[in-house]
Structures are given as structure tokens and as C-alpha cells.
Motif scaffolding. Structure first.
Motif, PDB file in Angstrom:
ATOM      1  N   THR A   1      37.737  34.214  43.577  1.00  0.00           N
ATOM      2  CA  THR A   1      38.327  33.033  42.952  1.00  0.00           C
ATOM      3  C   THR A   1      39.799  32.926  43.338  1.00  0.00           C
ATOM      4  N   LEU A   2      40.236  31.681  43.527  1.00  0.00           N
ATOM      5  CA  LEU A   2      41.610  31.375  43.892  1.00  0.00           C
ATOM      6  C   LEU A   2      42.257  30.575  42.776  1.00  0.00           C
ATOM      7  N   THR A   3      43.511  30.889  42.472  1.00  0.00           N
ATOM      8  CA  THR A   3      44.260  30.141  41.479  1.00  0.00           C
ATOM      9  C   THR A   3      45.339  29.306  42.186  1.00  0.00           C
ATOM     10  N   THR A   4      46.158  28.651  41.394  1.00  0.00           N
ATOM     11  CA  THR A   4      47.324  27.958  41.936  1.00  0.00           C
ATOM     12  C   THR A   4      48.608  28.701  41.589  1.00  0.00           C
ATOM     13  N   ALA A   5      48.468  29.897  40.994  1.00  0.00           N
ATOM     14  CA  ALA A   5      49.651  30.709  40.700  1.00  0.00           C
ATOM     15  C   ALA A   5      50.364  31.054  42.001  1.00  0.00           C
ATOM     16  N   GLY A   6      51.678  30.963  41.999  1.00  0.00           N
ATOM     17  CA  GLY A   6      52.437  31.229  43.206  1.00  0.00           C
ATOM     18  C   GLY A   6      52.551  32.705  43.514  1.00  0.00           C
ATOM     19  N   GLY A   7      52.411  33.046  44.789  1.00  0.00           N
ATOM     20  CA  GLY A   7      52.579  34.430  45.186  1.00  0.00           C
ATOM     21  C   GLY A   7      51.736  34.788  46.387  1.00  0.00           C
ATOM     22  N   VAL A   8      51.944  35.993  46.886  1.00  0.00           N
ATOM     23  CA  VAL A   8      51.191  36.528  48.010  1.00  0.00           C
ATOM     24  C   VAL A   8      50.101  37.435  47.455  1.00  0.00           C
TER      25      VAL A   8
ATOM     26  N   VAL B   1      47.446  40.374  47.155  1.00  0.00           N
ATOM     27  CA  VAL B   1      47.335  41.767  47.601  1.00  0.00           C
ATOM     28  C   VAL B   1      45.889  42.190  47.376  1.00  0.00           C
ATOM     29  N   VAL B   2      45.219  42.547  48.450  1.00  0.00           N
ATOM     30  CA  VAL B   2      43.794  42.867  48.401  1.00  0.00           C
ATOM     31  C   VAL B   2      43.596  44.333  48.767  1.00  0.00           C
ATOM     32  N   ARG B   3      42.697  44.999  48.045  1.00  0.00           N
ATOM     33  CA  ARG B   3      42.435  46.414  48.289  1.00  0.00           C
ATOM     34  C   ARG B   3      41.150  46.604  49.081  1.00  0.00           C
ATOM     35  N   ARG B   4      41.240  47.412  50.100  1.00  0.00           N
ATOM     36  CA  ARG B   4      40.085  47.681  50.957  1.00  0.00           C
ATOM     37  C   ARG B   4      38.988  48.405  50.172  1.00  0.00           C
ATOM     38  N   GLY B   5      37.769  47.862  50.255  1.00  0.00           N
ATOM     39  CA  GLY B   5      36.651  48.473  49.561  1.00  0.00           C
ATOM     40  C   GLY B   5      36.632  48.237  48.069  1.00  0.00           C
ATOM     41  N   ASP B   6      37.418  47.292  47.578  1.00  0.00           N
ATOM     42  CA  ASP B   6      37.474  46.999  46.141  1.00  0.00           C
ATOM     43  C   ASP B   6      37.160  45.520  45.915  1.00  0.00           C
ATOM     44  N   PRO B   7      35.887  45.178  45.677  1.00  0.00           N
ATOM     45  CA  PRO B   7      35.507  43.764  45.499  1.00  0.00           C
ATOM     46  C   PRO B   7      36.213  43.085  44.334  1.00  0.00           C
ATOM     47  N   LYS B   8      36.662  43.859  43.354  1.00  0.00           N
ATOM     48  CA  LYS B   8      37.334  43.255  42.196  1.00  0.00           C
ATOM     49  C   LYS B   8      38.721  42.731  42.544  1.00  0.00           C
ATOM     50  N   SER B   9      39.257  43.146  43.691  1.00  0.00           N
ATOM     51  CA  SER B   9      40.627  42.756  44.044  1.00  0.00           C
ATOM     52  C   SER B   9      40.725  41.354  44.622  1.00  0.00           C
ATOM     53  N   VAL B  10      39.587  40.640  44.764  1.00  0.00           N
ATOM     54  CA  VAL B  10      39.641  39.296  45.335  1.00  0.00           C
ATOM     55  C   VAL B  10      39.334  38.223  44.296  1.00  0.00           C
ATOM     56  N   PHE B  11      39.580  38.537  43.048  1.00  0.00           N
ATOM     57  CA  PHE B  11      39.476  37.531  41.997  1.00  0.00           C
ATOM     58  C   PHE B  11      40.876  37.147  41.525  1.00  0.00           C
ATOM     59  N   LEU B  12      41.013  35.864  41.175  1.00  0.00           N
ATOM     60  CA  LEU B  12      42.276  35.322  40.663  1.00  0.00           C
ATOM     61  C   LEU B  12      43.419  35.522  41.661  1.00  0.00           C
ATOM     62  N   LEU B  13      43.138  35.223  42.915  1.00  0.00           N
ATOM     63  CA  LEU B  13      44.153  35.393  43.949  1.00  0.00           C
ATOM     64  C   LEU B  13      45.213  34.289  43.859  1.00  0.00           C
TER      65      LEU B  13
END
Length: 269
Positions: free
Chosen positions: A229-236, A238-250
Motif C-alpha cells: 500500500t502507498l500513502t501520500t505521506a511525504g518521505g523516502v 525504506v524497504v527491508r529485504r526479505g520482509d514483506p511487511k516493510s512494503v505497507f504504508l509507503l
């Protein structure tokens, strides 16, 4: 003496094992968020200069599927990856932006609104709106489609016409039961799947309309099969390799005609 030596060896072994446990690898992934392009929005010339600035600085454009593969399966990303996303599915994305992106070798991801796909009038009213591209424009090289929901990107006209059923993005309406809310999101998700799957798009990657989300929406959508999921919150992001939970609320970087994209990315800590 022997007992002390045994304890010392055990301590040293434990310390060595701890030192071998590495923190998960993290990668900064700037996600650029555009909306309309020329003639109403960002010009093709500006868009090209913004992308060239990143490419010249050593960045490589990737897709959100690439980012998802990195998080889910550990698939490698290039050094300094970035993603270009245009929300809403305006026709200008394929008319003005896509040729530039293709020429520079940068994939262009568009978050489309299902109910507006291929239309130039608002649903049910017939009132004109910015034209949105449709199935005749895809598939196209370098064009990736994701979900902006099928029919949760409501506007003022929807509130005026049917206030009793108006929904703020994907949020639960006042008085709506949890079961009805889940059913509504399920129906919307399944409609988006039916629209995007034949076109090579991915309804499992969702950009929240207006950036609105809740813990409940995240829980329901993940259960339905949404994987990012992608938000409109400003920022860069940060995604973690092998961690599917790290690609929510980007978070994303909102871009307009005046944005110094490279400067915003390089200066963001």
C-alpha cells in the motif's frame, strides 16, 4: 578452573553467534508521486529534466513489483532505485509522460481509478472531467498499472448526490458494520482485479485514494490479498529485504512543475 574455562568458551561462542546475526538489509526507495501532466500539469520537458537528474546521479528506475520482489523474496534491487508513479489514470500520463519515460528507460506506474478508466465524464452524472486513458492504451512498453481502488476515489459530486452512501476514500462509514465494510472493500478489490488482470496490472498493489487509511483498512485489505500500500505521506520509503511487511504504508514524494526531485531525495534523511 576447568569450569571457568568452560563458561568463558561458552560466553565467547555466544558472542560470536550474536555478531554473525546481521540486521536486515534496508534499501531507500524514493517513490515519486505525480498526478496530471501537460497541458494541465507537469510539462513533458520538466518531467524529462526531473528524471534525467536522477539518472545522471546514478539512480535506476524500477517498478513496484521489483520492490515487492525485494521485500517478499529477497530479489536484488539495483543501487539507488526509484519508482515513478502517477495517480488517477489521466490520459496525459500516456500521452505526455509515457513517451518520455520510455525514451529514458524508466517504467511508469499508474494508479488507475476503475470506475473512471477510459472515461471523460463523472460516473452517473455525465458531467465532464479530465479524460482518463483506457484499455485501448494498454498494454504499452514500460507502463505498469496498479489500483487506486475501483470506486472509492469519491469527489464532492458523490457526496452531494448520495450523502448516505458517500465514503471517504476506503474508510468505514459512520454506522457501517464491520461485516458490511469488509464486504464493500472485497467487492471493490474484486472489481479491480477483474479490470487489471487482463491488462497485466496488479490490484494487489494499492495507492490509497487521498492517502486516507486506517488500521482497519490495512487489516481488511491485507486479508483480501493486497501486498503493498502507498500513502501520500511525504518521505523516502525504506524497504527491508526479505520482509514483506516493510512494503505497507509507503510514503511518497509529491512532484509538481517546480519540484527539485534530486534535491528532495538527496536531502531527505
Amino acid at each position: 578452573m576447568r569450569r571457568r574455562l568452560t563458561l568463558l568458551l561458552a560466553f565467547l561462542l555466544a558472542a560470536a553467534l550474536v555478531s554473525c546475526v546481521r540486521a536486515p538489509e534496508e534499501t531507500r526507495v524514493p517513490i515519486l508521486m505525480y498526478h496530471d501532466f501537460a497541458p494541465e500539469g507537469v510539462s513533458a520537458e520538466t518531467f524529462e529534466s526531473q528524471l534525467r537528474a536522477l539518472l545522471d546521479a546514478g539512480y535506476t528506475a524500477v517498478t513496484l513489483r521489483d520492490v515487492l520482489a525485494y521485500a517478499a523474496d529477497g530479489t536484488a534491487l539495483p543501487d539507488k532505485p526509484f519508482v515513478v508513479v502517477s495517480d488517477d489514470g489521466y490520459a496525459s500520463a500516456v500521452d505526455a509522460a509515457l513517451p518520455v519515460a520510455q525514451r529514458l528507460g524508466c517504467p511508469l506506474t499508474v494508479a488507475v481509478i476503475g470506475v473512471s478508466f477510459g472515461r471523460d465524464t463523472y460516473k452517473d452524472t455525465g458531467e465532464p472531467m479530465y479524460p482518463h486513458f483506457g484499455a485501448d492504451d494498454v498494454p504499452a512498453p514500460g507502463l505498469c498499472l496498479i489500483s487506486h481502488t475501483f470506486d472509492c476515489h469519491n469527489v464532492g459530486l458523490d457526496r452531494e448526490r448520495s450523502p448516505e452512501t458517500y465514503r471517504e476514500g476506503v474508510l468505514r462509514r459512520a454506522g457501517e458494520s464491520a461485516a458490511d465494510y469488509e464486504a464493500a472493500l472485497r467487492a471493490d478489490f474484486e472489481k479491480m482485479q477483474a479490470l487489471l488482470a487482463p491488462l497485466g496490472g496488479d490490484a494487489a498493489i494499492l495507492a490509497y485514494p487521498f492517502g486516507l487509511w486506517s488500521e482497519e483498512s490495512e487489516t481488511v485489505l491485507r486479508a483480501l490479498g493486497v501486498k503493498m500500500t502507498l500513502t501520500t505521506a511525504g518521505g523516502v520509503a525504506v524497504v527491508r529485504r526479505g520482509d514483506p511487511k516493510s512494503v505497507f504504508l509507503l510514503p511518497r514524494i509529491a512532484v509538481d512543475e517546480t519540484t527539485d526531485v534530486l534535491g528532495m531525495i538527496e536531502n531527505h534523511k
